[in-house]
Design a protein around this motif. Sequence first.
Motif, PDB file in Angstrom:
ATOM      1  N   ALA A 118      20.511  16.897   9.057  1.00  0.00           N
ATOM      2  CA  ALA A 118      19.535  17.623   8.275  1.00  0.00           C
ATOM      3  C   ALA A 118      19.322  18.811   8.271  1.00  0.00           C
ATOM      4  O   ALA A 118      19.420  19.688   7.267  1.00  0.00           O
ATOM      5  CB  ALA A 118      18.233  17.023   8.717  1.00  0.00           C
ATOM      6  N   ARG A 119      19.641  19.678   9.400  1.00  0.00           N
ATOM      7  CA  ARG A 119      19.554  21.008   9.448  1.00  0.00           C
ATOM      8  C   ARG A 119      20.926  21.459   8.822  1.00  0.00           C
ATOM      9  O   ARG A 119      20.724  22.862   8.192  1.00  0.00           O
ATOM     10  CB  ARG A 119      19.612  21.600  10.823  1.00  0.00           C
ATOM     11  N   ASN A 120      21.923  20.936   8.851  1.00  0.00           N
ATOM     12  CA  ASN A 120      23.293  21.459   8.238  1.00  0.00           C
ATOM     13  C   ASN A 120      23.141  21.204   6.787  1.00  0.00           C
ATOM     14  O   ASN A 120      23.660  22.227   6.030  1.00  0.00           O
ATOM     15  CB  ASN A 120      24.299  20.676   8.724  1.00  0.00           C
ATOM     16  N   ARG A 121      22.492  20.299   6.096  1.00  0.00           N
ATOM     17  CA  ARG A 121      22.184  20.244   4.711  1.00  0.00           C
ATOM     18  C   ARG A 121      21.119  21.393   4.346  1.00  0.00           C
ATOM     19  O   ARG A 121      21.450  21.987   3.428  1.00  0.00           O
ATOM     20  CB  ARG A 121      21.465  18.717   4.515  1.00  0.00           C
ATOM     21  N   LEU A 122      20.144  21.563   5.151  1.00  0.00           N
ATOM     22  CA  LEU A 122      19.310  22.683   4.722  1.00  0.00           C
ATOM     23  C   LEU A 122      20.314  23.765   4.678  1.00  0.00           C
ATOM     24  O   LEU A 122      19.843  24.936   3.581  1.00  0.00           O
ATOM     25  CB  LEU A 122      17.982  22.723   5.660  1.00  0.00           C
ATOM     26  N   ARG A 123      20.927  24.168   5.823  1.00  0.00           N
ATOM     27  CA  ARG A 123      21.566  25.385   5.804  1.00  0.00           C
ATOM     28  C   ARG A 123      22.573  25.491   4.671  1.00  0.00           C
ATOM     29  O   ARG A 123      22.900  26.645   4.120  1.00  0.00           O
ATOM     30  CB  ARG A 123      22.519  25.390   7.095  1.00  0.00           C
ATOM     31  N   GLN A 124      23.315  24.477   4.309  1.00  0.00           N
ATOM     32  CA  GLN A 124      24.309  24.506   3.006  1.00  0.00           C
ATOM     33  C   GLN A 124      23.551  24.883   1.729  1.00  0.00           C
ATOM     34  O   GLN A 124      23.859  25.600   0.931  1.00  0.00           O
ATOM     35  CB  GLN A 124      25.248  23.089   2.858  1.00  0.00           C
ATOM     36  N   ASP A 125      22.476  24.199   1.775  1.00  0.00           N
ATOM     37  CA  ASP A 125      21.689  24.366   0.513  1.00  0.00           C
ATOM     38  C   ASP A 125      21.175  25.827   0.346  1.00  0.00           C
ATOM     39  O   ASP A 125      21.225  26.399  -0.643  1.00  0.00           O
ATOM     40  CB  ASP A 125      20.525  23.551   0.481  1.00  0.00           C
ATOM     41  N   ALA A 126      20.693  26.511   1.671  1.00  0.00           N
ATOM     42  CA  ALA A 126      20.335  27.923   1.723  1.00  0.00           C
ATOM     43  C   ALA A 126      21.467  28.569   1.213  1.00  0.00           C
ATOM     44  O   ALA A 126      21.492  29.521   0.434  1.00  0.00           O
ATOM     45  CB  ALA A 126      19.777  28.231   3.014  1.00  0.00           C
ATOM     46  N   ALA A 127      22.724  28.499   1.649  1.00  0.00           N
ATOM     47  CA  ALA A 127      24.096  29.156   1.507  1.00  0.00           C
ATOM     48  C   ALA A 127      24.220  28.934  -0.269  1.00  0.00           C
ATOM     49  O   ALA A 127      24.860  30.060  -0.785  1.00  0.00           O
ATOM     50  CB  ALA A 127      25.187  28.612   2.219  1.00  0.00           C
ATOM     51  N   ARG A 128      24.263  27.813  -0.644  1.00  0.00           N
ATOM     52  CA  ARG A 128      24.343  27.719  -2.064  1.00  0.00           C
ATOM     53  C   ARG A 128      23.407  28.610  -2.911  1.00  0.00           C
ATOM     54  O   ARG A 128      23.770  29.159  -3.943  1.00  0.00           O
ATOM     55  CB  ARG A 128      24.391  26.112  -2.530  1.00  0.00           C
ATOM     56  N   LEU A 129      22.160  28.701  -2.408  1.00  0.00           N
ATOM     57  CA  LEU A 129      21.248  29.692  -3.239  1.00  0.00           C
ATOM     58  C   LEU A 129      21.658  30.965  -3.211  1.00  0.00           C
ATOM     59  O   LEU A 129      21.354  31.826  -3.958  1.00  0.00           O
ATOM     60  CB  LEU A 129      19.746  29.478  -2.544  1.00  0.00           C
ATOM     61  N   LEU A 130      22.023  31.274  -1.756  1.00  0.00           N
ATOM     62  CA  LEU A 130      22.619  32.569  -1.633  1.00  0.00           C
ATOM     63  C   LEU A 130      23.911  33.028  -2.462  1.00  0.00           C
ATOM     64  O   LEU A 130      23.938  34.155  -3.195  1.00  0.00           O
ATOM     65  CB  LEU A 130      23.001  32.997  -0.500  1.00  0.00           C
ATOM     66  N   LEU A 131      24.662  32.001  -2.732  1.00  0.00           N
ATOM     67  CA  LEU A 131      25.937  32.073  -3.675  1.00  0.00           C
ATOM     68  C   LEU A 131      25.549  32.349  -4.850  1.00  0.00           C
ATOM     69  O   LEU A 131      26.202  32.973  -5.975  1.00  0.00           O
ATOM     70  CB  LEU A 131      26.848  31.234  -3.114  1.00  0.00           C
ATOM     71  N   SER A 132      24.340  31.625  -5.688  1.00  0.00           N
ATOM     72  CA  SER A 132      23.874  31.712  -7.005  1.00  0.00           C
ATOM     73  C   SER A 132      22.466  32.447  -7.063  1.00  0.00           C
ATOM     74  O   SER A 132      21.470  31.567  -7.215  1.00  0.00           O
ATOM     75  CB  SER A 132      24.021  30.367  -7.420  1.00  0.00           C
ATOM     76  N   PRO A 133      22.364  33.607  -6.844  1.00  0.00           N
ATOM     77  CA  PRO A 133      21.015  34.296  -6.637  1.00  0.00           C
ATOM     78  C   PRO A 133      19.951  34.046  -7.622  1.00  0.00           C
ATOM     79  O   PRO A 133      19.086  34.334  -7.956  1.00  0.00           O
ATOM     80  CB  PRO A 133      21.090  35.851  -6.364  1.00  0.00           C
ATOM     81  N   ALA A 134      20.793  33.840  -9.065  1.00  0.00           N
ATOM     82  CA  ALA A 134      20.146  33.715 -10.460  1.00  0.00           C
ATOM     83  C   ALA A 134      19.152  32.583 -10.451  1.00  0.00           C
ATOM     84  O   ALA A 134      18.011  32.561 -11.304  1.00  0.00           O
ATOM     85  CB  ALA A 134      21.051  33.591 -11.390  1.00  0.00           C
ATOM     86  N   SER A 135      19.117  31.695  -9.470  1.00  0.00           N
ATOM     87  CA  SER A 135      18.284  30.603  -9.536  1.00  0.00           C
ATOM     88  C   SER A 135      17.123  30.875  -8.768  1.00  0.00           C
ATOM     89  O   SER A 135      16.006  29.899  -8.870  1.00  0.00           O
ATOM     90  CB  SER A 135      19.056  29.349  -8.979  1.00  0.00           C
ATOM     91  N   CYS A 136      17.096  31.851  -8.160  1.00  0.00           N
ATOM     92  CA  CYS A 136      15.794  32.263  -7.425  1.00  0.00           C
ATOM     93  C   CYS A 136      15.400  33.780  -7.643  1.00  0.00           C
ATOM     94  O   CYS A 136      15.982  34.662  -7.142  1.00  0.00           O
ATOM     95  CB  CYS A 136      16.006  32.082  -5.631  1.00  0.00           C
ATOM     96  N   PRO A 137      14.198  33.783  -8.189  1.00  0.00           N
ATOM     97  CA  PRO A 137      13.554  35.009  -8.603  1.00  0.00           C
ATOM     98  C   PRO A 137      13.321  35.952  -7.457  1.00  0.00           C
ATOM     99  O   PRO A 137      13.514  37.294  -7.600  1.00  0.00           O
ATOM    100  CB  PRO A 137      12.354  34.727  -9.599  1.00  0.00           C
ATOM    101  N   SER A 138      12.708  35.587  -6.308  1.00  0.00           N
ATOM    102  CA  SER A 138      12.394  36.051  -5.113  1.00  0.00           C
ATOM    103  C   SER A 138      13.684  36.852  -4.468  1.00  0.00           C
ATOM    104  O   SER A 138      13.840  37.972  -4.149  1.00  0.00           O
ATOM    105  CB  SER A 138      11.468  35.765  -4.257  1.00  0.00           C
ATOM    106  N   LEU A 139      14.621  35.904  -4.494  1.00  0.00           N
ATOM    107  CA  LEU A 139      15.842  36.551  -4.137  1.00  0.00           C
ATOM    108  C   LEU A 139      16.668  37.844  -4.829  1.00  0.00           C
ATOM    109  O   LEU A 139      17.218  38.766  -4.357  1.00  0.00           O
ATOM    110  CB  LEU A 139      16.867  35.444  -3.811  1.00  0.00           C
ATOM    111  N   GLN A 140      16.478  37.613  -6.136  1.00  0.00           N
ATOM    112  CA  GLN A 140      17.046  38.639  -7.128  1.00  0.00           C
ATOM    113  C   GLN A 140      16.117  39.692  -6.959  1.00  0.00           C
ATOM    114  O   GLN A 140      16.738  40.976  -6.672  1.00  0.00           O
ATOM    115  CB  GLN A 140      16.730  38.183  -8.555  1.00  0.00           C
ATOM    116  N   GLU A 141      14.705  39.636  -6.631  1.00  0.00           N
ATOM    117  CA  GLU A 141      13.887  40.728  -6.310  1.00  0.00           C
ATOM    118  C   GLU A 141      14.422  41.690  -5.189  1.00  0.00           C
ATOM    119  O   GLU A 141      14.461  42.928  -4.827  1.00  0.00           O
ATOM    120  CB  GLU A 141      12.629  40.368  -6.261  1.00  0.00           C
TER     121      GLU A 141
END
Length: 191
Positions: A118-141
């Motif tokens: 479960a932690r590995n899945r969460l970590r991979q989801d977070a990595a995917r979010l980092l690789l596509s910052p356009a999907s997260c406005p707070s990360l873009q900021e």
Amino acid sequence: CFHIPVPLSSPPAPLEEEYLLEPLVPFTLANPLQQKIVLGFAAFNLVLNALLVPLALQLAANVLANRRISLAMAQAVRYAQAFLVTCHPFLLAYALLFFLIPAARYFFSKKCNEQRAARNRLRQDAARLLLSPASCPSLQERLRFARRMAAQHPALPSTSELTAGSRPAYQTQTENPQEEVTLFMAADQAR
């Protein structure tokens, strides 16, 4: 507040998957042959305790019922019978623990591995979010702020310099911690 003063002129390289995964807990490090040997020993131990000890106790009772044995032989059989009666619960517990401890370890490692997966899945989801910052406005900021800080402070080391170890991430001006505190206080008062 956590700031990342690192210039990000190009999108980050894809993260290696091996760095994202927390290793699973192995059930055992024994090879299959060793596992079979231990299982066979445990089964043999359990059979001895469950079948042969009661059989030996019955045999001792039959020998003692026979009136034609000598007194010394009867006393030896009584001692053996007392020894078996005393030791049988401990030997049976030992044989059962040969099965119960690995069973408990199996369920424990299964639970740990499910949590790690479960932690590995969460970590991979977070990595995917980092690789596509356009999907997260707070990360873009945050990334815009990091680029702005990097542009304002060009003396800061880049990510490649930090990971390569060519420049230190932090460096003191003096060797003495007391002098460092004094310099920090003076700089703080000058602001």
